[in-house]
Write an enzyme that holds these catalytic residues in place. Structure first.
Site, short mmCIF file in Angstrom:
data_model
loop_
_atom_site.label_atom_id
_atom_site.label_comp_id
_atom_site.label_asym_id
_atom_site.label_seq_id
_atom_site.Cartn_x
_atom_site.Cartn_y
_atom_site.Cartn_z
N HIS A 112 -19.02 14.09 10.34
CA HIS A 112 -17.58 14.11 10.03
C HIS A 112 -17.45 14.34 8.52
O HIS A 112 -18.27 13.82 7.74
CB HIS A 112 -16.92 12.75 10.33
CG HIS A 112 -16.55 12.51 11.76
ND1 HIS A 112 -16.68 11.28 12.36
CD2 HIS A 112 -16.01 13.34 12.70
CE1 HIS A 112 -16.25 11.35 13.61
NE2 HIS A 112 -15.85 12.59 13.85
N CYS A 165 -14.23 5.20 7.71
CA CYS A 165 -14.10 5.37 9.17
C CYS A 165 -13.32 4.23 9.81
O CYS A 165 -12.72 4.40 10.86
CB CYS A 165 -15.48 5.40 9.84
SG CYS A 165 -16.59 6.63 9.21
N1 ARG Z 1 -19.76 6.39 16.52
C1 ARG Z 1 -18.60 7.03 16.02
C2 ARG Z 1 -18.62 8.51 16.39
O1 ARG Z 1 -19.67 9.08 16.38
C3 ARG Z 1 -18.49 6.86 14.53
C4 ARG Z 1 -17.25 7.45 13.97
C5 ARG Z 1 -17.17 7.37 12.48
N2 ARG Z 1 -15.94 7.81 12.02
C6 ARG Z 1 -15.72 8.63 10.99
N3 ARG Z 1 -14.51 8.87 10.62
N4 ARG Z 1 -16.71 9.21 10.34
O2 ARG Z 1 -17.61 9.10 16.69
#
Ligand code: ARG
Length: 290
Positions: free
Chosen positions: A183, A279
């Site tokens: 992300h 996050c």
């Molecule tokens: N386990 C989650 C996923 O893979 C973690 C999300 C983290 N969020 C972020 N905004 N980077 O979707």
């Protein structure tokens, strides 16, 4: 007349929506139950629930000192719902609800949509077949009135154009090439003075050129691999304070020189799921208390 009443209603709804600044979701049902990013490998069932609770509470306490907090109810069976950055993208009272690439997270969409709706946010239309994981992959840069959009792993490269149309903010698409930084908010953080904190190796060459074209060298805060792996870029900035999981002395010095106060709030349990401070939050308006 009707139109006038509608406008007044919308203004009232927006004001109500503008009251809360950051959305969080308590980690009641947090855990690693499946693998959708490299951080989750070998972590199934290995999170320490009470430590996660303490770490999240600590972040919440810090943030409550400088921002209005709102909470969406956690749902059992949705261990990643705690990562509200992926609920959607919110700007000026309008919300784009995420369309998850990760099928494991799709059941979150309806819950987040309901929350935005009940709080009075206007919900923008979004095509069924275009993946978009919210503020995880769309980071407003208020200093430039542009939105940096990540793609390559979770969000579609079609998302930036759609976002641009909805919000009337310019977007710049950045291609993510390292699966650990899946992300955009795991490796990139626009700061309110126009500084950009980021980990260069997470991007392809064209994206690095795009970053350099927008931000002069003195505004580019390039972090080391160690800081990147400690999720330093996954930071929440509120009123000059920067909350983050970990930060080397060199980065602390650099951020302080730019006028910011880094505050470390360890979030190791959430790193097992591939997330940290940013996050765990979703900005709902402009950040700080007015
Ligand atoms: N386990 C989650 C996923 O893979 C973690 C999300 C983290 N969020 C972020 N905004 N980077 O979707």
């Amino acid at each position: 007349m009707n139109l006038h009443i509608k406008t007044l209603e919308n203004d009232a709804r927006r004001r109500r929506a503008a009251h809360a600044s950051i959305l969080m979701c308590a980690p009641h049902h947090f855990g690693v139950d499946y693998i959708i990013n490299p951080w989750m490998e070998n972590q199934i069932g290995r999170t320490d629930v009470s430590r996660a609770r303490d770490q999240w509470d600590n972040l919440r306490r810090h943030l409550s000192g400088c921002a209005n907090l709102a909470f969406v109810t956690a749902e059992s069976g949705l261990p990643d719902m705690v990562f509200t950055a992926n609920a959607g993208l919110v700007l000026d009272g309008v919300a784009v609800v995420s369309r998850f690439h990760a099928k494991e997270r799709r059941p979150e969409e309806g819950l987040f949509r309901q929350w935005f709706d009940r709080q009075g946010f206007e919900i923008a239309a979004w095509p069924e077949d275009v993946a978009f994981e919210g503020a995880g992959d769309a980071l407003p840069d208020r200093a430039r009135r542009l939105i940096w959009c990540g793609h390559g792993w979770r969000s579609s490269d079609l998302a930036p154009r759609l976002i641009e149309t909805i919000f009337d903010w310019r977007t710049v698409g950045l291609k993510l090439v390292d699966p650990r930084f899946y992300h955009l908010d795991t490796c990139f953080c626009p700061l309110p003075d126009g500084s950009l904190m980021y980990y260069p190796a997470a991007f392809d060459e064209a994206s690095l050129a795009a970053i350099r074209a927008v931000a002069p060298a003195e505004k580019r805060i390039e972090v080391s691999e160690t800081d990147a792996l400690g999720f330093a870029c996954n930071a929440v900035e509120v009123s000059g304070r920067i909350f983050l999981n970990a930060c080397s002395d060199a980065l602390k010095t650099r951020l302080a020189a730019a006028g910011f106060a880094p505050i470390v709030t360890p979030l190791s349990e959430f790193l097992k799921a591939g997330g940290a401070a940013k996050c765990l939050t979703l900005e709902l308006n402009g950040g700080a208390l007015s």
